[in-house]
Design an enzyme around this catalytic site. Structure first.
Site, PDB file in Angstrom:
ATOM      1  N   ASP A 116      -3.726   1.498   8.051  1.00 20.06           N
ATOM      2  CA  ASP A 116      -4.690   2.505   7.597  1.00 20.06           C
ATOM      3  C   ASP A 116      -5.186   2.295   6.180  1.00 20.06           C
ATOM      4  OD1 ASP A 116      -2.416   3.620   6.403  1.00 20.06           O
ATOM      5  OD2 ASP A 116      -2.058   4.877   8.172  1.00 20.06           O
ATOM      6  N   LYS A 154      -8.036   6.975   7.981  1.00 15.64           N
ATOM      7  CA  LYS A 154      -7.227   8.063   7.423  1.00 15.64           C
ATOM      8  C   LYS A 154      -7.497   8.277   5.956  1.00 15.64           C
ATOM      9  CE  LYS A 154      -3.447   9.865   9.696  1.00 15.64           C
ATOM     10  NZ  LYS A 154      -2.130   9.756   9.210  1.00 15.64           N
ATOM     11  N   MET A 167      -1.406  13.461  -2.894  1.00 16.56           N
ATOM     12  CA  MET A 167      -2.552  14.124  -2.258  1.00 16.56           C
ATOM     13  C   MET A 167      -2.985  15.370  -3.027  1.00 16.56           C
ATOM     14  SD  MET A 167      -1.316  13.774   1.694  1.00 16.56           S
ATOM     15  CE  MET A 167       0.395  14.191   1.453  1.00 16.56           C
TER      16      MET A 167
HETATM   17  N1  SAH Z   1       3.626   7.343   2.437  1.00 18.39           N
HETATM   18  C1  SAH Z   1       2.865   7.237   1.220  1.00 18.39           C
HETATM   19  C2  SAH Z   1       2.138   8.531   0.908  1.00 18.39           C
HETATM   20  C3  SAH Z   1       1.065   8.838   1.898  1.00 18.39           C
HETATM   21  S1  SAH Z   1       0.220  10.311   1.533  1.00 18.39           S
HETATM   22  C4  SAH Z   1       3.779   6.783   0.089  1.00 18.39           C
HETATM   23  O1  SAH Z   1       4.993   6.748   0.259  1.00 18.39           O
HETATM   24  O2  SAH Z   1       3.270   6.415  -0.954  1.00 18.39           O
HETATM   25  C5  SAH Z   1      -1.199   9.704   0.724  1.00 18.39           C
HETATM   26  C6  SAH Z   1      -1.111   9.941  -0.756  1.00 18.39           C
HETATM   27  O3  SAH Z   1      -0.224   9.020  -1.340  1.00 18.39           O
HETATM   28  C7  SAH Z   1      -2.392   9.748  -1.515  1.00 18.39           C
HETATM   29  O4  SAH Z   1      -3.220  10.864  -1.427  1.00 18.39           O
HETATM   30  C8  SAH Z   1      -1.878   9.553  -2.907  1.00 18.39           C
HETATM   31  O5  SAH Z   1      -1.497  10.766  -3.471  1.00 18.39           O
HETATM   32  C9  SAH Z   1      -0.620   8.759  -2.658  1.00 18.39           C
HETATM   33  N2  SAH Z   1      -0.808   7.313  -2.788  1.00 18.39           N
HETATM   34  C10 SAH Z   1      -0.547   6.364  -1.890  1.00 18.39           C
HETATM   35  N3  SAH Z   1      -0.803   5.135  -2.382  1.00 18.39           N
HETATM   36  C11 SAH Z   1      -1.234   5.331  -3.636  1.00 18.39           C
HETATM   37  C12 SAH Z   1      -1.650   4.469  -4.685  1.00 18.39           C
HETATM   38  N4  SAH Z   1      -1.673   3.143  -4.536  1.00 18.39           N
HETATM   39  N5  SAH Z   1      -2.008   5.022  -5.858  1.00 18.39           N
HETATM   40  C13 SAH Z   1      -1.985   6.343  -6.038  1.00 18.39           C
HETATM   41  N6  SAH Z   1      -1.617   7.197  -5.086  1.00 18.39           N
HETATM   42  C14 SAH Z   1      -1.241   6.700  -3.911  1.00 18.39           C
END
Ligand code: SAH
Length: 509
Positions: A43, A65, A180
């Site tokens: 995704d 997504k 998020m």
């Molecule tokens: N499972 C993921 C989170 C998914 S929810 C994890 O463990 O990181 C999606 C949110 O994750 C985004 O809205 C943001 O808040 C955060 N996120 C994921 N990758 C990111 C990145 N490279 N930089 C900043 N925020 C990130």
């Protein structure tokens, strides 16, 4: 690990954490799952660079997504992975960060379980911890925080049915991290303040954390929402609240690298591109890989094969590109299976990149220009080395190249045979992502490492982004840049990849 060859075994689905974006932040097990995959389902937050680990025949399915743009709704994704695994496929479901931290990995696992499909959860590095770390913010610290709370900012805190208790969150000790939360930053900070959090509590938002385009915004609970608005700061970002943010003052290692914030386009062949991209990325550049050329075998394989077969009858074997070395030895290995069949022929190379390839074969390089890694430099090296009268030379070359070497060596009395080893053609596949990024985000620089990369870039008819500088590896490439009407801003002093990287670094010092 299951593999495609075990087609009789039932399928399996690996729910894999792809890490936050830096391609190096994938686990070894995660990489093995990508390599083993028959189908990859990935995704928005997965770095597409990770797809490179997959076999060429692996099917890639993008399920989107991005907030608000669900390319495929969650129920459909669940159905898809169940169905594919039931067909006996090895399915690798790549999810940004860690698959079970706000990743709905548990729901997918439950569906698989219910359908009787084998699955494994492969944890990943979460953005919740890695994001702050790449901004120089440790989520715990002996002097600031011995506790960490991670929550989702997705739920509307003003709705009565939210499961988050902001009174408790605001009062909790230690560091708070939320994902998020950019869109709701105002509501969240207001709730915190309403429930007694100190307005001066430091807050940082890290956007596209761990990638070349990472951006960090720092403020306090009182002013961060206004700053987000003023800067037009957008998702995806991880937010970190607490005194640990002050550590950034001294620990901001990632964003202080020399090329950080510079978006640089690299245009070599897909196979070779990594060497330059990696070196630029290590210095902090945000690299866009746009392969403009591809190497194909020479048209006349028979003629090439005959010359390779006779290579031991020459006094000199001359290589003027790493691709030439690859093509030569691919043919050589088809004809012989013993390195000694190369005989006593001496080997000349145009520059260090080509010489490196020869050394990989455990063969020595007898002649190379001291500097000036172009045909003229190699001609001079021969001139200084020996009398070339009646000396037999086999030049391993590209179909389209300058004739300087053959002409000048012949002029010195040498007998030069030319083995056309490969041809350079336009790369037309899989450039959509790179082109879209260039169009949307622009670029600070484009790099050219051969005249053909320039020519084929021009054929793409992509206008140079505004303010985009042009860097060339050396005089021959620069001539092509100028001839095609592009400006030239940087030319490497030493005509090699490290030389080009050095020149780029110096340009922005
Ligand atoms: N499972 C993921 C989170 C998914 S929810 C994890 O463990 O990181 C999606 C949110 O994750 C985004 O809205 C943001 O808040 C955060 N996120 C994921 N990758 C990111 C990145 N490279 N930089 C900043 N925020 C990130």
């Amino acid at each position: 690990m299951a593999s495609a060859s075990q087609t009789t075994s039932p399928g399996i689905c690996y729910l894999v954490g792809a890490g936050p974006g830096d391609p190096g932040l994938l686990t070894i097990k995660g990489k093995e799952c990508i390599e083993a995959a028959d189908v990859l389902v990935y995704d928005y937050l997965c770095n597409v660079e990770l797809l490179k680990h997959a076999r060429p025949d692996t099917r890639r399915i993008y399920v989107g997504k991005k907030a608000g743009d669900h390319t495929l709704p969650q129920e459909e994704i669940n159905k898809l992975i169940v169905q594919l695994a039931k067909e006996g496929k090895v399915v690798t479901r790549l999810k940004g960060g860690d698959p079970v931290l706000f990743g709905r990995g548990a729901e997918e696992a439950a569906e698989l379980q219910e359908a009787g499909v084998r699955f494994e959860i492969v944890p990943g590095i979460t953005s919740a911890i890695a994001g702050p770390a790449y901004a120089g913010i440790p989520v715990t610290h002996r002097s600031h925080a011995s506790q960490l709370t991670i929550f989702t900012g997705h739920e509307d805190p003003t709705k009565p049915d939210t499961s988050l208790n902001y009174a408790k969150l605001a009062q909790a000790d230690g560091t708070k991290v939320f994902l998020m939360g950019v869109e709701r930053i105002e509501e969240i900070t207001t709730e915190f303040l309403k429930h007694g959090a100190k307005p001066e509590t430091p807050v940082a938002l890290v956007r596209w954390a761990t990638r070349g385009n990472q951006e960090t915004l720092v403020g306090t609970l009182a002013d961060i929402a206004a700053k987000v608005k003023a800067a037009g700061f957008k998702a995806p970002a991880v937010a970190v609240v607490g005194d640990v943010v002050t550590e950034r003052g001294q620990l901001n290692w990632f964003e202080s690298r020399p090329l950080f914030g510079r978006r640089i386009i690299v245009t070599r062949t897909r196979k070779q591109i990594g060497v330059l991209s990696k070196q630029l990325a290590l210095l902090g550049a945000d690299v866009i890989e746009l392969p403009t050329i591809r190497i194909e075998p020479a048209k006349d394989q028979l003629a090439f094969g005959e010359l390779v077969q006779d290579c031991h009858t020459y006094e000199w074997l001359v290589f003027t590109s790493p691709n030439g070395v690859d093509a030569f030895f691919t043919m050589f290995d088809k004809l012989y299976n013993d390195n000694r069949c190369i005989g006593g022929v001496r080997i000349a190379c145009i520059g260090p990149g080509t010489a490196e390839k020869i050394k990989e074969r455990h063969l020595a390089v007898d002649l190379m220009p001291e500097k000036n890694f172009v045909a003229e430099g190699l001609v001079k090296a021969f001139k200084d080395h020996q009398n070339m009268e009646n000396v037999n030379v086999l030049w391993v070359r590209a179909a389209e190249t300058r004739e300087v070497l053959a002409n000048q060596l012949t002029g010195m009395g040498a007998i030069v045979d030319e083995a056309i080893a490969y041809q350079t053609v336009a790369e037309t596949e899989d450039n959509l992502e790179a082109l879209a990024r260039i169009k949307a985000e622009g670029a600070d620089m484009i790099t050219f490492t051969s005249a053909s990369t320039v020519e084929h870039f021009m054929e793409l008819k992509v206008p140079l982004p505004e303010g985009c500088k042009v860097a060339s590896i050396g005089p021959v490439t620069s001539a092509a840049v100028k001839k095609l009407g592009l400006p030239l801003d940087v030319e490497a002093k030493e005509n090699s990849i490290p030389g080009l990287v050095k020149a780029i670094e110096k340009f922005w010092k």
